[in-house]
Enzyme design. Structure first.
Site, PDB file in Angstrom:
ATOM      1  CG  ASP A 483      -2.236  -0.502   1.176  1.00 39.09           C
ATOM      2  OD1 ASP A 483      -2.545  -0.963  -0.058  1.00 39.09           O
ATOM      3  OD2 ASP A 483      -2.770  -0.841   2.204  1.00 39.09           O
TER       4      ASP A 483
HETATM    5  C1  BGC Z   1      -3.331  -3.914   4.093  1.00 41.08           C
HETATM    6  C2  BGC Z   1      -2.808  -4.589   3.046  1.00 41.08           C
HETATM    7  C3  BGC Z   1      -1.591  -4.203   2.608  1.00 41.08           C
HETATM    8  C4  BGC Z   1      -0.538  -4.315   3.305  1.00 41.08           C
HETATM    9  C5  BGC Z   1       0.881  -3.995   3.015  1.00 41.08           C
HETATM   10  C6  BGC Z   1      -2.145  -3.744   4.986  1.00 41.08           C
HETATM   11  O1  BGC Z   1      -2.336  -2.834   6.257  1.00 41.08           O
HETATM   12  O2  BGC Z   1      -4.516  -4.397   4.989  1.00 41.08           O
HETATM   13  O3  BGC Z   1      -3.936  -4.656   2.074  1.00 41.08           O
HETATM   14  O4  BGC Z   1      -1.249  -5.273   1.510  1.00 41.08           O
HETATM   15  O5  BGC Z   1      -0.776  -3.449   4.466  1.00 41.08           O
HETATM   16  O6  BGC Z   1       0.893  -2.599   2.581  1.00 41.08           O
END
Ligand code: BGC
Length: 812
Positions: A483
């Site tokens: 993200d």
């Molecule tokens: C999110 C995921 C994401 C991960 C890495 C998490 O907080 O829920 O969707 O893939 O962070 O960024």
């Protein structure tokens, strides 16, 4: 240092010291009503949606933390104490919190009075039940004063903590017999109310917080409890609460059991009222009657235990290592159920108002859940797919109450569509239910736009095909799984969220992680096509082209690149000053076995071992960012060693673990698995900080101020992925389309272990022996004494019990 111990027999973690390094929580409920409960009885509950239907109030980020919950104050003379220690924090002669599977028990003892509070959500019931037993274990008569306490939330968790100009004038309650009803907004726009009851006459009550606690007191010393006298207050606005007052007189050895119910009721519009302004309580009374004796409560609790026995019975291993066994047999599947239920919405790190059900998150959660309750997994797949757009892309999340997608946390995450192929194929492999592919499923929840589910998968696949960048690699969009790697973002505005910044959406930034994902799940899609008689030539061509693109443009010499940025410059390359190597592309490209013959996978994972692995797990990138790189978005905003900036982001560790099993390196795979498995970190609880029975999203990495300190426990894809890694790729029992695939990858010195697997209605008692000390390879397989060629156990008759004997060794 430990703060408790595992009771494997009872399937409980027993906390013996209330001052854990952080609140250690548990979840109540597995259907539509849920409660979060800490080891001191803190937390809150909600119906379906922690944002829209919150029953009780909880204050995050409070000082002191974790106050507010289901509190029972016992006043014995001048001493006031709680069975769960908080909020009075009166020293107890005995304290135990037993977090079990969907229930929690608090055992407290003080001055010859012992109490046991058991909290759970009965099956098919929208309520928390609290059974409170109080016993006089002294040899003198005890005259105790008991006060129950919960604080109502005005339904919407968000407006409840911001819209005070309205909230403080809205609250309404009704009191009848021993039941306190919360009916704020029931008159106008709501057809639901809540109640708090007890199955005994009461000697008084309070429903107004200011009266009960006092404006200048706290939860730890409510003025009513101090005075030992309720005020029978009726809330009009301000902050409605519910508190029963009961006088409990106990002779030596005498015990009294009380049942409290914290319930949620919906009435149809035309049945809302009993008389003008008086709510129709018929359903509430029926619910109360279901649990009006301790026998009924105990039976409901036993039903939950039976359910869990059955759910866990689907996969039971016996390796001889109690920590592995307790993770696989109890706690990992339990956490998978919770992540399935909650996605990333409600924990002690997710406030329940920020995030709903994630498209990518919930799809991944399914791989750890589908074997538990396949029917629920099926429904979830349909719900998720219904939020997909016609071009294959998707809303990043939807609200559980409405099942509608929203863009509150951004969109354009280009990995999203491919996860749907993962979840659907996992579902079919587990169940053999091919009919799911024929279900008609809308796009963007619009029934006029619908295709069968298979059509959704085609669009998921084609989304990547239609969104390739200059190197023929997938465009990343706002970000992929990570993200925080926002390669089209460029925000220097401190008031703007990275997740919703107006995306530049250039068509340059590409992701090597999605490339690996496309090859892996693309092959899965091709398999589904073949079995449906759909021509696969074009899809296979696309996958081959992707493999070539990765080899030509995605290899950095010793590892896979991570991405190309907006300007077409490599990310995760030796050319970079910081963050030269990232974990995600190593994991996905090796799981997809891209360039395995040429030794790329081996080299990539050796680089992971050298650059990314540390004592506490595998960090996300190295070196950690110490400077802000605007064209990478959020990632470099984190201090070194935390979260996506070189933290041990546990979710992606199993990708490397599975990659290691593809190379047949059993020692390495298990070693990595143990580094982050909570039961193996229990001894370091003081450092780890989070619950030793569930995974946390992140453990601070080697570059952090405090390496090894975890955060964000419970709601993480780590649960499902580690389930896949240990149960399918290390222990090697993997559902396939045509049967159970047996493909272990274990340390050479493992000579024998057993797995019982329930699969498509039959039971398989599998014994795996390793006489020649290999890591991988099945040299012989026998089912019920009959030799079977290859390593797939054919599907046996429903209800049959089968012996499967596996010998590891040279497969040829
Ligand atoms: C999110 C995921 C994401 C991960 C890495 C998490 O907080 O829920 O969707 O893939 O962070 O960024």
């Amino acid at each position: 240092m430990k703060f408790g111990y595992f009771d494997d027999e009872a399937r409980e973690y027993v906390i013996t010291e209330p001052k854990t390094p952080y609140p250690w929580i548990n979840y109540l409920g597995n259907e539509e009503f849920f409660g979060l409960v800490s080891n001191t009885a803190g937390g809150y509950c909600f119906y379906k949606d922690a944002k829209f239907r919150r029953l009780t109030r909880y204050r995050f980020n409070n000082v002191p933390m974790d106050v507010g919950g289901r509190y029972y104050y016992i006043k014995d003379g001048d001493t006031v104490w709680n069975p769960g220690w908080k909020p009075t924090q009166t020293d107890l002669d005995k304290y135990e919190c037993r977090h079990g599977l969907s229930y929690s028990k608090f055992i407290g003892e003080k001055d010859g009075v012992s109490s046991e509070l058991t909290c759970f959500v009965p099956k098919g019931t929208n309520a928390e039940v609290h059974k409170l037993a109080i016993e006089n274990v002294s040899d003198v008569q005890k005259s105790l004063k008991l006060f129950s306490f919960i604080e109502w939330c005005l339904w919407n968790g968000m407006s409840d903590m911001e819209n005070f100009q309205r909230n403080l004038s809205c609250g309404e309650v009704e009191i009848e017999d021993s039941v306190i009803y919360h009916k704020t907004e029931y008159k106008e726009r709501r057809d639901h109310f809540a109640f708090f009851s007890v199955n005994a006459p009461i000697n008084g009550f309070d429903t107004d917080r200011e009266n009960f606690i006092g404006l200048y007191n706290g939860f730890e010393n409510p003025q009513v409890v101090e005075a030992g006298m309720p005020r029978n207050s009726v809330a009009h606005g301000w902050s409605p609460i519910a508190s029963h007052y009961i006088e409990v007189d106990l002779a030596p050895g005498e015990k009294r059991e009380l049942v409290f119910i914290l319930g949620y009721i919906e009435n149809a519009q035309e049945e809302k009222w009993e008389s003008k302004g008086v709510i129709n309580k018929t359903k509430a009374k029926a619910m109360i009657a279901n649990f009006d004796t301790t026998e009924k409560v105990d039976a409901a609790l036993a039903e939950i235990a039976t359910d869990w026995k059955r759910l866990l019975g689907v996969y039971q291993v016996s390796t001889g290592d109690e920590k592995i066994d307790r993770m696989v047999n109890i706690w990992n599947p339990y956490q998978c159920m919770v992540t399935f239920n909650m996605s990333r919405s409600a924990s002690f790190f997710e406030s329940g108002i920020g995030r709903g059900m994630g498209f990518r998150d919930s799809n991944q959660d399914l791989i750890g859940f589908v074997h538990q309750v396949p029917e629920r997994a099926r429904q979830r797949i349909i719900d998720i797919a219904s939020t997909q757009f016609e071009d294959g892309s998707a809303y990043h999340q939807y609200q559980p109450l409405t099942k509608r997608g929203n863009a509150d946390i951004g969109g354009d995450f280009n990995d999203d569509p491919l996860w749907l192929i993962l979840s659907v194929s996992a579902y079919i492999k587990e169940t053999g239910d091919w009919s799911i592919l024929d279900e008609s499923v809308p796009y963007d929840n619009d029934a006029s736009k619908a295709t069968d589910l298979f059509g959704h998968l085609t669009r998921s696949f084609n989304f990547t095909v239609n969104n390739l960048g200059p190197h023929g690699l997938p465009l990343i969009g706002r970000a992929d799984w990570n993200d925080c790697l926002n390669l089209n973002c460029f925000s220097s505005d401190p008031n703007e969220s990275f997740q919703t910044t107006n995306n530049k959406m250039g068509r340059t930034a590409e992701s090597l992680m999605i490339a690996g994902q496309f090859v892996l799940y693309g092959r899965e899609y091709v398999e589904l096509c073949k079995r449906r008689g759909v021509d696969t030539a074009e899809a296979e061509k696309q996958i081959d082209a992707m493999i070539e693109a990765v080899k030509n443009y995605g290899w950095d010499g010793d590892w896979f690149l991570r991405a190309y940025d907006y300007y077409g410059k490599p990310v995760g390359s030796k050319e970079n000053e910081e963050a030269q190597i990232f974990i995600e592309s190593q994991g996905f490209c090796t799981m997809a076995e891209i360039g395995k013959e040429e030794g790329l996978c081996e080299k990539a994972l050796d680089s992971v071992a050298e650059r990314l692995a540390c004592e506490h797990g595998i960090v996300l990138n190295n070196p950690a960012f110490t400077k802000y790189v605007i064209e990478y978005g959020e990632i470099s905003t984190y201090p070194a060693g935390y979260k996506e900036n070189a933290g041990i982001f546990c979710h992606n560790n199993p990708w490397v673990i599975i990659g290691e099993t593809k190379l047949g390196r059993g020692e390495k795979a298990l070693d990595y698995w143990k580094r982050i498995a909570p039961a193996f970190r229990e001894e370091k609880s003081e450092l780890h900080k989070m619950e030793p029975y569930v995974y946390s999203q992140m453990i601070a990495g080697k570059d952090a101020f405090k390496p090894g300190e975890a955060k964000n426990s419970w709601l993480t894809g780590t649960a499902a992925w580690n389930w896949a890694a240990i149960s399918q790729d290390i222990l090697g029992i993997k559902p396939g389309y045509d049967g159970l695939i047996i493909d272990p990858c274990v340390p050479k010195d493992w000579n024998k272990y057993k797995v019982t697997r329930e699969y498509r209605g039959a039971i398989y008692n599998i014994t795996i022996k390793n006489p020649s000390g290999v890591c991988k390879g099945v040299s012989s397989l026998a089912v019920n004494g009959e030799p079977v060629q290859g390593n797939v156990v054919p599907i046996q008759a429903a209800d049959s019990v089968n012996d499967v004997d596996v010998i590891l060794g040279d497969a040829s």
